[in-house]
Design a protein around this motif. Structure first.
Motif, mmCIF file in Angstrom:
data_model
loop_
_atom_site.group_PDB
_atom_site.id
_atom_site.type_symbol
_atom_site.label_atom_id
_atom_site.label_comp_id
_atom_site.label_asym_id
_atom_site.label_seq_id
_atom_site.Cartn_x
_atom_site.Cartn_y
_atom_site.Cartn_z
ATOM 1 N N ALA A 61 0.831 -1.208 0.000
ATOM 2 C CA ALA A 61 0.000 0.000 0.000
ATOM 3 C C ALA A 61 0.860 1.250 0.000
ATOM 4 O O ALA A 61 1.884 1.324 0.672
ATOM 5 N N SER A 62 0.411 2.252 -0.779
ATOM 6 C CA SER A 62 1.106 3.533 -0.787
ATOM 7 C C SER A 62 0.121 4.639 -0.442
ATOM 8 O O SER A 62 -1.101 4.458 -0.528
ATOM 9 N N ALA A 63 0.668 5.780 -0.048
ATOM 10 C CA ALA A 63 -0.156 6.931 0.316
ATOM 11 C C ALA A 63 0.389 8.158 -0.389
ATOM 12 O O ALA A 63 1.564 8.493 -0.237
ATOM 13 N N GLY A 64 -0.446 8.809 -1.208
ATOM 14 C CA GLY A 64 0.027 9.986 -1.934
ATOM 15 C C GLY A 64 -1.103 10.951 -2.231
ATOM 16 O O GLY A 64 -2.185 10.546 -2.656
ATOM 17 N N SER A 65 -0.837 12.222 -2.003
ATOM 18 C CA SER A 65 -1.896 13.225 -2.163
ATOM 19 C C SER A 65 -2.134 13.601 -3.631
ATOM 20 O O SER A 65 -3.195 14.078 -3.977
ATOM 21 N N ASP A 66 -1.116 13.417 -4.499
ATOM 22 C CA ASP A 66 -1.178 13.915 -5.875
ATOM 23 C C ASP A 66 -1.269 15.442 -5.873
ATOM 24 O O ASP A 66 -1.976 16.042 -6.685
ATOM 25 N N PHE A 67 -0.530 16.038 -4.936
ATOM 26 C CA PHE A 67 -0.480 17.498 -4.816
ATOM 27 C C PHE A 67 -0.051 18.140 -6.136
ATOM 28 O O PHE A 67 0.931 17.738 -6.742
ATOM 29 N N HIS A 68 -0.822 19.141 -6.590
ATOM 30 C CA HIS A 68 -0.439 19.944 -7.755
ATOM 31 C C HIS A 68 -0.262 21.416 -7.387
ATOM 32 O O HIS A 68 0.417 22.148 -8.087
ATOM 33 N N GLY A 69 -0.925 21.846 -6.328
ATOM 34 C CA GLY A 69 -0.855 23.254 -5.947
ATOM 35 C C GLY A 69 -1.989 23.591 -5.006
ATOM 36 O O GLY A 69 -2.858 22.761 -4.749
ATOM 37 N N PRO A 70 -1.996 24.823 -4.504
ATOM 38 C CA PRO A 70 -3.002 25.214 -3.517
ATOM 39 C C PRO A 70 -4.412 25.324 -4.103
ATOM 40 O O PRO A 70 -5.388 25.321 -3.367
ATOM 41 N N ASP A 71 -4.499 25.375 -5.442
ATOM 42 C CA ASP A 71 -5.822 25.549 -6.060
ATOM 43 C C ASP A 71 -6.653 24.262 -6.049
ATOM 44 O O ASP A 71 -7.808 24.265 -6.453
ATOM 45 N N LYS A 72 -6.048 23.136 -5.620
ATOM 46 C CA LYS A 72 -6.824 21.908 -5.476
ATOM 47 C C LYS A 72 -6.854 21.525 -3.993
ATOM 48 O O LYS A 72 -6.059 20.696 -3.538
ATOM 49 N N PRO A 73 -7.758 22.161 -3.226
ATOM 50 C CA PRO A 73 -7.738 22.008 -1.765
ATOM 51 C C PRO A 73 -7.927 20.561 -1.297
ATOM 52 O O PRO A 73 -7.513 20.208 -0.197
ATOM 53 N N TRP A 74 -8.526 19.721 -2.128
ATOM 54 C CA TRP A 74 -8.752 18.325 -1.737
ATOM 55 C C TRP A 74 -7.488 17.476 -1.880
ATOM 56 O O TRP A 74 -7.463 16.340 -1.459
ATOM 57 N N ALA A 75 -6.470 18.029 -2.478
ATOM 58 C CA ALA A 75 -5.229 17.270 -2.659
ATOM 59 C C ALA A 75 -4.051 18.102 -2.170
ATOM 60 O O ALA A 75 -3.280 18.633 -2.959
ATOM 61 N N GLN A 76 -3.953 18.245 -0.865
ATOM 62 C CA GLN A 76 -2.861 19.016 -0.276
ATOM 63 C C GLN A 76 -1.819 18.079 0.313
ATOM 64 O O GLN A 76 -2.120 16.952 0.698
ATOM 65 N N LEU A 77 -0.589 18.555 0.375
ATOM 66 C CA LEU A 77 0.510 17.728 0.864
ATOM 67 C C LEU A 77 0.204 17.144 2.246
ATOM 68 O O LEU A 77 -0.135 17.888 3.163
ATOM 69 N N GLY A 78 0.303 15.854 2.348
ATOM 70 C CA GLY A 78 0.124 15.187 3.638
ATOM 71 C C GLY A 78 -1.309 15.085 4.103
ATOM 72 O O GLY A 78 -1.587 14.482 5.137
ATOM 73 N N ARG A 79 -2.245 15.657 3.330
ATOM 74 C CA ARG A 79 -3.658 15.552 3.727
ATOM 75 C C ARG A 79 -4.196 14.198 3.284
ATOM 76 O O ARG A 79 -4.835 14.063 2.263
ATOM 77 N N LEU A 80 -3.900 13.191 4.093
ATOM 78 C CA LEU A 80 -4.182 11.804 3.705
ATOM 79 C C LEU A 80 -4.709 11.015 4.886
ATOM 80 O O LEU A 80 -4.266 11.232 6.025
ATOM 81 N N LEU A 81 -5.625 10.098 4.614
ATOM 82 C CA LEU A 81 -6.061 9.189 5.671
ATOM 83 C C LEU A 81 -4.934 8.183 5.923
ATOM 84 O O LEU A 81 -4.236 7.790 4.993
ATOM 85 N N PRO A 82 -4.740 7.788 7.187
ATOM 86 C CA PRO A 82 -3.672 6.826 7.469
ATOM 87 C C PRO A 82 -3.957 5.464 6.825
ATOM 88 O O PRO A 82 -5.107 5.053 6.709
ATOM 89 N N LEU A 83 -2.890 4.793 6.403
ATOM 90 C CA LEU A 83 -3.042 3.457 5.817
ATOM 91 C C LEU A 83 -3.427 2.461 6.909
ATOM 92 O O LEU A 83 -2.910 2.542 8.016
ATOM 93 N N PRO A 84 -4.313 1.503 6.615
ATOM 94 C CA PRO A 84 -4.606 0.441 7.584
ATOM 95 C C PRO A 84 -3.296 -0.258 7.965
ATOM 96 O O PRO A 84 -2.459 -0.512 7.097
ATOM 97 N N SER A 85 -3.132 -0.535 9.240
ATOM 98 C CA SER A 85 -1.811 -0.936 9.735
ATOM 99 C C SER A 85 -1.361 -2.328 9.282
ATOM 100 O O SER A 85 -0.184 -2.652 9.358
ATOM 101 N N HIS A 86 -2.269 -3.149 8.793
ATOM 102 C CA HIS A 86 -1.850 -4.511 8.425
ATOM 103 C C HIS A 86 -1.103 -4.584 7.091
ATOM 104 O O HIS A 86 -0.466 -5.578 6.788
ATOM 105 N N HIS A 87 -1.174 -3.515 6.282
ATOM 106 C CA HIS A 87 -0.554 -3.584 4.953
ATOM 107 C C HIS A 87 0.956 -3.483 5.010
ATOM 108 O O HIS A 87 1.492 -2.638 5.712
ATOM 109 N N PRO A 88 1.645 -4.261 4.175
ATOM 110 C CA PRO A 88 3.030 -3.896 3.875
ATOM 111 C C PRO A 88 2.969 -2.584 3.098
ATOM 112 O O PRO A 88 2.053 -2.387 2.289
ATOM 113 N N THR A 89 3.902 -1.663 3.348
ATOM 114 C CA THR A 89 3.815 -0.375 2.658
ATOM 115 C C THR A 89 4.884 -0.236 1.578
ATOM 116 O O THR A 89 5.930 -0.899 1.621
#
Ligand code: AMP
Ligand code: MN
Ligand code: MN
Ligand code: MN
Length: 277
Positions: free
Chosen positions: A241-269
Motif C-alpha cells: 500500500a502507498s499513500a500519496g496526495s497527488d499534490f499539484h498546488g493550492p488551487d486543489k484544496p482536496w489534494a494538499q501535501l500530507g492531507r491523507l487518511l492513514p493506511l490500515p496498519s496490516h498492509h506492507p507499505t
C-alpha cells in the motif's frame, strides 16, 4: 507523516520543486516523493531543498502508460534518475508530449480557439513536457471554461475539441523500466480511472502479473469508503500500500501535501519495500 505522490513546475504543479519540499516540511511531512509526469527534471532542486529542510526525499516519477487503450499512471519510487533506460523512456514521452501538444493546439484552432500552443507553453514556461493541465489553464484564462472540471468535460476528452489520444508505452514496459532504474512500481490513484469494478480488478491483476509492487490506497481526494475499497483490492492482489496526495498546488484544496487518511496498519507499505530494497 509521508506523502509519496506530488507534482512541481517540472510538470503541471504550480510550485517549484524547492517550494514543494519547503511546503512539505512546513506541513509536517518527514518523507516526500516528488513524482512529476514523465520527468525527473525537478529532482536535483528538490534534493537540495530536502537536505536544507531536513526531510527525506524519495526520487520519483509518474509514468503515463497504456493499458487496454486507456491511460494509466504508474508511479516509480526510489528510481535512479540517471538510469539510461529511464532516460530513454523520458525522452520518448517528451516527444509524444510535444507532438500531442501541437495536435491539441491544431484541433483547438479548428474549433475556433487559436494560439493554444503558445499560450500553454507560456504558462508552462517552455515547450517541453506540456500537459493537458497547461492547456486547461490556457482555456480557463481565455474564458472557454470556468474551471478544470468544465475544461475536462468540454475539451481534450473523447469526442471533444482538442482530443488527441497519446501513444504512451505499455503498462508492462513502464513497470520494467521502473525496475531497471532500481525503483518500485506503484499503481497511481486506482479509483480515478472511471472503469467498472471488474475492469479495475483486471487492471490490478495485470499490473501484479507484470511485476507491479504496490498501489495507492490512501489518495488525495479519497474518503474512508474509498480507502476501504482500495485496501481490500491491495490485499486481494498482493500489492503493498502507498499513500500519496497527488499534490499539484493550492488551487486543489482536496489534494494538499500530507492531507491523507492513514493506511490500515496490516498492509506492507511501499515505503517498507523501499527501505528493504
Ligand atoms: P496529461 O498527462 O498531459 O494527459 O495531463 C493529465 C493531467 O491533466 C492530470 O495529471 C491532471 O493534472 C489533469 N487532468 C486530467 N483529467 C482531469 C480532470 N478530469 N480534472 C482535472 N484535471 C485533470
Ligand atoms: Mn497532473
Ligand atoms: Mn496521475
Ligand atoms: Mn499525479
Amino acid at each position: 507523516m509521508i506523502d509519496l505522490h506530488s507534482h512541481s513546475r517540472a510538470s503541471d504543479g504550480s510550485h517549484s520543486p524547492g517550494e514543494v519540499v519547503a511546503l512539505a516540511a512546513r506541513s509536517g511531512i518527514e518523507c516526500l516523493a516528488l513524482t512529476d509526469h514523465d520527468t525527473v527534471s525537478g529532482l536535483d532542486e528538490a534534493n537540495l531543498a530536502a537536505a536544507r529542510h531536513g526531510i527525506e526525499l524519495i526520487p520519483g516519477i509518474e509514468i503515463s502508460a497504456d493499458w487496454e487503450s486507456r491511460t494509466v499512471h504508474i508511479v516509480g519510487l526510489g528510481i535512479d534518475p540517471s538510469n539510461r533506460a529511464l532516460e530513454r523512456t523520458i525522452a520518448r514521452a517528451a516527444e509524444t508530449r510535444i507532438n500531442r501538444a501541437r495536435a491539441i493546439a491544431q484541433s483547438l484552432d479548428s474549433a475556433g480557439i487559436p494560439g493554444a500552443f503558445r499560450g500553454a507553453s507560456d504558462i508552462a514556461g517552455g515547450e517541453s513536457n506540456l500537459t493537458r493541465s497547461h492547456f486547461a489553464r490556457f482555456l480557463i484564462a481565455g474564458g472557454h471554461a470556468k474551471d478544470n472540471r468544465q475544461v475536462f468535460k468540454r475539451f481534450m476528452v473523447k469526442g471533444r475539441p482538442g482530443y488527441v489520444p497519446a501513444e504512451w508505452i505499455g503498462l508492462a514496459e513502464a513497470v520494467r523500466i521502473i525496475h531497471q532504474a532500481g525503483g518500485i512500481a506503484v499503481m497511481a490513484h486506482p479509483a480515478r480511472y472511471n472503469v467498472t469494478a471488474k475492469r479495475l480488478g483486471r487492471m490490478l491483476s495485470d499490473f501484479k502479473a507484470t511485476g507491479g509492487d504496490a498501489m495507492e490506497v490512501s489518495c488525495g481526494a479519497g474518503n474512508a469508503q474509498e480507502l476501504q475499497m482500495l485496501s481490500t483490492l491491495a490485499d486481494r492482489f498482493g500489492l503493498a500500500a502507498s499513500a500519496g496526495s497527488d499534490f499539484h498546488g493550492p488551487d486543489k484544496p482536496w489534494a494538499q501535501l500530507g492531507r491523507l487518511l492513514p493506511l490500515p496498519s496490516h498492509h506492507p507499505t511501499a515505503l517498507g519495500l523501499l527501505s528493504v530494497g
